[in-house]
Motif scaffolding. Structure first.
Motif, PDB file in Angstrom:
ATOM      1  N   LEU A 256       0.829  -1.203   0.000  1.00  0.00           N
ATOM      2  CA  LEU A 256       0.000   0.000   0.000  1.00  0.00           C
ATOM      3  C   LEU A 256       0.868   1.259   0.000  1.00  0.00           C
ATOM      4  CD1 LEU A 256      -2.889   1.061   0.088  1.00  0.00           C
ATOM      5  CD2 LEU A 256      -2.751   1.021   2.589  1.00  0.00           C
ATOM      6  N   VAL A 257       1.853   1.314   0.885  1.00  0.00           N
ATOM      7  CA  VAL A 257       2.758   2.463   0.939  1.00  0.00           C
ATOM      8  C   VAL A 257       3.593   2.536  -0.342  1.00  0.00           C
ATOM      9  CG1 VAL A 257       4.688   3.523   2.201  1.00  0.00           C
ATOM     10  CG2 VAL A 257       2.852   2.383   3.456  1.00  0.00           C
ATOM     11  N   ASN A 258       4.002   1.382  -0.824  1.00  0.00           N
ATOM     12  CA  ASN A 258       4.747   1.308  -2.079  1.00  0.00           C
ATOM     13  C   ASN A 258       3.940   1.930  -3.216  1.00  0.00           C
ATOM     14  OD1 ASN A 258       7.106   0.234  -3.514  1.00  0.00           O
ATOM     15  ND2 ASN A 258       5.630  -1.110  -4.521  1.00  0.00           N
ATOM     16  N   ALA A 259       2.624   1.668  -3.225  1.00  0.00           N
ATOM     17  CA  ALA A 259       1.740   2.198  -4.273  1.00  0.00           C
ATOM     18  C   ALA A 259       1.715   3.719  -4.244  1.00  0.00           C
ATOM     19  CB  ALA A 259       0.326   1.653  -4.084  1.00  0.00           C
ATOM     20  N   VAL A 260       1.613   4.289  -3.043  1.00  0.00           N
ATOM     21  CA  VAL A 260       1.599   5.749  -2.908  1.00  0.00           C
ATOM     22  C   VAL A 260       2.901   6.334  -3.449  1.00  0.00           C
ATOM     23  CG1 VAL A 260       1.537   7.657  -1.260  1.00  0.00           C
ATOM     24  CG2 VAL A 260       0.033   5.677  -0.938  1.00  0.00           C
ATOM     25  N   SER A 261       4.001   5.714  -3.110  1.00  0.00           N
ATOM     26  CA  SER A 261       5.305   6.191  -3.552  1.00  0.00           C
ATOM     27  C   SER A 261       5.438   6.138  -5.071  1.00  0.00           C
ATOM     28  CB  SER A 261       6.407   5.342  -2.893  1.00  0.00           C
ATOM     29  OG  SER A 261       7.679   5.838  -3.210  1.00  0.00           O
ATOM     30  N   VAL A 262       5.007   5.021  -5.655  1.00  0.00           N
ATOM     31  CA  VAL A 262       5.080   4.864  -7.115  1.00  0.00           C
ATOM     32  C   VAL A 262       4.226   5.916  -7.817  1.00  0.00           C
ATOM     33  CG1 VAL A 262       4.413   3.364  -9.034  1.00  0.00           C
ATOM     34  CG2 VAL A 262       5.683   2.419  -7.101  1.00  0.00           C
ATOM     35  N   VAL A 263       3.014   6.137  -7.311  1.00  0.00           N
ATOM     36  CA  VAL A 263       2.103   7.108  -7.922  1.00  0.00           C
ATOM     37  C   VAL A 263       2.699   8.517  -7.884  1.00  0.00           C
ATOM     38  CG1 VAL A 263      -0.131   8.265  -7.647  1.00  0.00           C
ATOM     39  CG2 VAL A 263       0.004   5.783  -7.517  1.00  0.00           C
ATOM     40  N   LEU A 264       3.364   8.860  -6.792  1.00  0.00           N
ATOM     41  CA  LEU A 264       3.962  10.185  -6.668  1.00  0.00           C
ATOM     42  C   LEU A 264       5.186  10.359  -7.567  1.00  0.00           C
ATOM     43  CD1 LEU A 264       3.749  10.712  -2.790  1.00  0.00           C
ATOM     44  CD2 LEU A 264       2.344  11.807  -4.555  1.00  0.00           C
ATOM     45  N   VAL A 265       5.983   9.312  -7.673  1.00  0.00           N
ATOM     46  CA  VAL A 265       7.268   9.418  -8.378  1.00  0.00           C
ATOM     47  C   VAL A 265       7.128   9.231  -9.883  1.00  0.00           C
ATOM     48  CG1 VAL A 265       9.523   8.289  -8.686  1.00  0.00           C
ATOM     49  CG2 VAL A 265       8.661   8.770  -6.388  1.00  0.00           C
ATOM     50  N   ARG A 266       6.242   8.344 -10.310  1.00  0.00           N
ATOM     51  CA  ARG A 266       6.208   7.959 -11.721  1.00  0.00           C
ATOM     52  C   ARG A 266       5.965   9.117 -12.689  1.00  0.00           C
ATOM     53  NH1 ARG A 266       5.170   2.230 -14.246  1.00  0.00           N
ATOM     54  NH2 ARG A 266       5.613   2.835 -16.368  1.00  0.00           N
ATOM     55  N   PRO A 267       4.971   9.986 -12.458  1.00  0.00           N
ATOM     56  CA  PRO A 267       4.798  11.103 -13.399  1.00  0.00           C
ATOM     57  C   PRO A 267       6.031  12.008 -13.470  1.00  0.00           C
ATOM     58  CG  PRO A 267       2.854  10.840 -12.016  1.00  0.00           C
ATOM     59  CD  PRO A 267       3.919   9.966 -11.436  1.00  0.00           C
ATOM     60  N   LEU A 268       6.678  12.224 -12.323  1.00  0.00           N
ATOM     61  CA  LEU A 268       7.892  13.046 -12.301  1.00  0.00           C
ATOM     62  C   LEU A 268       9.018  12.388 -13.086  1.00  0.00           C
ATOM     63  CD1 LEU A 268       8.051  14.231  -8.583  1.00  0.00           C
ATOM     64  CD2 LEU A 268       7.734  15.668 -10.599  1.00  0.00           C
ATOM     65  N   SER A 269       9.169  11.077 -12.904  1.00  0.00           N
ATOM     66  CA  SER A 269      10.262  10.375 -13.575  1.00  0.00           C
ATOM     67  C   SER A 269      10.066  10.392 -15.089  1.00  0.00           C
ATOM     68  CB  SER A 269      10.372   8.932 -13.066  1.00  0.00           C
ATOM     69  OG  SER A 269       9.261   8.166 -13.445  1.00  0.00           O
ATOM     70  N   GLY A 270       8.804  10.333 -15.546  1.00  0.00           N
ATOM     71  CA  GLY A 270       8.540  10.398 -16.988  1.00  0.00           C
ATOM     72  C   GLY A 270       8.998  11.715 -17.584  1.00  0.00           C
ATOM     73  N   LYS A 271       8.731  12.811 -16.874  1.00  0.00           N
ATOM     74  CA  LYS A 271       9.142  14.131 -17.375  1.00  0.00           C
ATOM     75  C   LYS A 271      10.658  14.290 -17.335  1.00  0.00           C
ATOM     76  CE  LYS A 271       4.784  16.359 -16.315  1.00  0.00           C
ATOM     77  NZ  LYS A 271       4.022  17.289 -15.479  1.00  0.00           N
ATOM     78  N   ILE A 272      11.278  13.762 -16.280  1.00  0.00           N
ATOM     79  CA  ILE A 272      12.749  13.812 -16.195  1.00  0.00           C
ATOM     80  C   ILE A 272      13.364  13.019 -17.342  1.00  0.00           C
ATOM     81  CG2 ILE A 272      14.755  13.085 -14.838  1.00  0.00           C
ATOM     82  CD1 ILE A 272      13.066  13.657 -12.318  1.00  0.00           C
ATOM     83  N   PHE A 273      12.764  11.851 -17.648  1.00  0.00           N
ATOM     84  CA  PHE A 273      13.262  11.022 -18.735  1.00  0.00           C
ATOM     85  C   PHE A 273      13.200  11.781 -20.060  1.00  0.00           C
ATOM     86  CE2 PHE A 273      12.575   8.143 -22.268  1.00  0.00           C
ATOM     87  CZ  PHE A 273      13.555   7.187 -22.080  1.00  0.00           C
ATOM     88  N   ASP A 274      12.059  12.441 -20.343  1.00  0.00           N
ATOM     89  CA  ASP A 274      11.902  13.174 -21.603  1.00  0.00           C
ATOM     90  C   ASP A 274      12.903  14.320 -21.722  1.00  0.00           C
ATOM     91  OD1 ASP A 274       9.909  11.627 -22.718  1.00  0.00           O
ATOM     92  OD2 ASP A 274       8.275  12.808 -21.860  1.00  0.00           O
ATOM     93  N   LYS A 275      13.226  14.966 -20.592  1.00  0.00           N
ATOM     94  CA  LYS A 275      14.106  16.132 -20.642  1.00  0.00           C
ATOM     95  C   LYS A 275      15.581  15.771 -20.570  1.00  0.00           C
ATOM     96  CE  LYS A 275      10.827  19.459 -18.723  1.00  0.00           C
ATOM     97  NZ  LYS A 275      10.444  20.276 -17.561  1.00  0.00           N
TER      98      LYS A 275
END
Length: 400
Positions: A256-275
């Motif tokens: 459950l805590v892992n899910a919260v962490s993934v949800v918070l980080v994943r959109p940010l990591s996608g933008k970092i990857f693109d840039k």
């Protein structure tokens, strides 16, 4: 120039959040929820119900993953021949019947057979959905689009085990019913994209790049994804048993805590990857996974378990979406089906080997020490990545 042709074609499709994209992403979420609900629960059930050893219990994960790998290779070829709808619906139906079949298995052999059948169905469906999705995402937003699409997989990987373990606590029948519902709901949802399904898929040419089974540009991200999945396979398969060993009653909190962490980080990591490319994510992501594993191995209560989940989830959320976007971006559009197949096959092969390898380690050292030793695999991950950068100092992320 070539760009002008691509630009005119992409202009009307620049919108990302279309009905087709949303429905396909939700279908993928439910498919992976079905998988992840049973993945950590079944080894524990098999040990208790059939009095199996750790190695036998690990076969529940290993046989599924191996059958899914073989299934994806066959499904990938069928997709290239334009058999998309057949592969999709046959895969969903096989996965549905196999999930229901768990409840009626009276022997460990029959149970393992159901896992093989489920792997075949899951492999077919999970290869088709991302290939269809990549074809409805504008190319210029491919990294962003596949990042959001992949969030459905990460959410399922995090929420599914929590729900599955909770249902298992109330009885195996409840777990099977819940998992069956998750895959059954996909069929009516596909009616919402009926026009897309009625559009005949293009068969790839019989020769050339489209029919390649593997591209060398995929080797490094495949290998890194494989190593991460070995770690995740061991973590997922034995979390319930680790909880029993250290006396933590509700280990589902980890997911459950892992899910919260993934949800918070994943959109940010996608933008970092693109840039900034994959280099900006591989090092911090791997270090977070290592730290999460070490904290987990010393956990005796919910506080440390939750801290481990938060840190591990941040690493997982940074790494996994980067691999899929990396692999799709370095191949031609005709090779996206192959790239998606290789992405998921590297996960399945890693999970299969991780369950077997780390299950053997746990049998000799205990689960806490097994998680500590698993962190060494992420050190190998960093060595492989550094070696790949040293061997290819040109462009680390070719666009075409």
């Amino acid at each position: 120039m070539e760009e002008s042709r691509g630009t005119t074609k992409e202009m009307p499709q620049e919108k990302l959040w279309t009905k087709n994209f949303i429905v396909l992403t939700l279908c993928n979420l439910f498919l992976f929820m079905n998988l992840q609900m049973v993945l950590p629960a079944l080894p524990s059930y098999v040990k208790d119900h059939f009095h199996a050893s750790d190695v036998t219990a690990s076969l529940v994960t290993t046989l599924f993953a191996l059958s899914a790998i073989v299934s994806r290779l066959i499904a990938g070829q069928a997709l290239q021949r334009g058999k998309r709808n057949l592969v999709l619906f046959l895969g969903i139906c096989i996965a549905l019947l196999a999930t229901m079949g768990y409840y009626w298995c009276g022997t460990i052999a029959m149970f393992l057979l159901m896992r093989v059948l489920y792997g075949i169905g899951f492999g077919m469906a999970s290869t088709t959905f991302p290939t269809m999705t990549s074809n409805v995402i504008p190319f210029k937003r491919m990294g962003e689009g596949m990042g959001y699409y992949g969030l459905s997989t990460s959410l399922a990987m995090s929420l599914g085990p929590t729900i599955g373990l909770a249902l298992l606590a109330s009885g195996f029948g409840g777990l099977v019913s819940g998992a069956t519902f998750m895959v059954a709901i996909i069929l009516p949802m596909l009616l919402l994209v009926a026009p897309l399904l009625r559009t005949p898929p293009q068969a790839a040419p019989a020769t050339g790049h489209a029919r390649k089974l593997f591209d060398r540009k995929l080797l490094v991200p495949c290998l890194l994804n494989f190593l991460l999945s070995i770690v995740y396979g061991g973590l997922l398969s034995f979390m319930a048993l680790f909880g029993k060993e250290v006396g933590i009653a509700n280990v589902g909190v980890f997911f459950l805590v892992n899910a919260v962490s993934v949800v918070l980080v994943r959109p940010l990591s996608g933008k970092i990857f693109d840039k900034k490319g994959h280099g900006a994510l591989m090092f911090p992501g791997a270090l977070l996974v290592i730290l999460g594993l070490l904290i987990l191995s010393f956990s005796k209560g919910l506080l440390l378990l939750s801290a481990a989940a938060l840190i591990f989830g941040a690493g997982l959320g940074a790494l996994q979406p980067s691999f899929q976007a990396w692999m799709i971006k370095v191949v031609t559009p005709e090779q996206r089906g192959m790239a998606n197949g290789m992405y998921f096959n590297s996960i399945d092969l890693g999970v299969a080997l991780g369950a077997l390898l780390l299950g053997t380690v746990a049998m000799n050292t205990g689960y806490a020490m097994m998680y500590r030793l698993a962190s060494v695999i992420m050190v190998v991950f960093l060595i492989v990545y550094i070696a790949s950068l040293a061997g290819n100092k040109k462009k680390p992320l070719p666009i075409r």
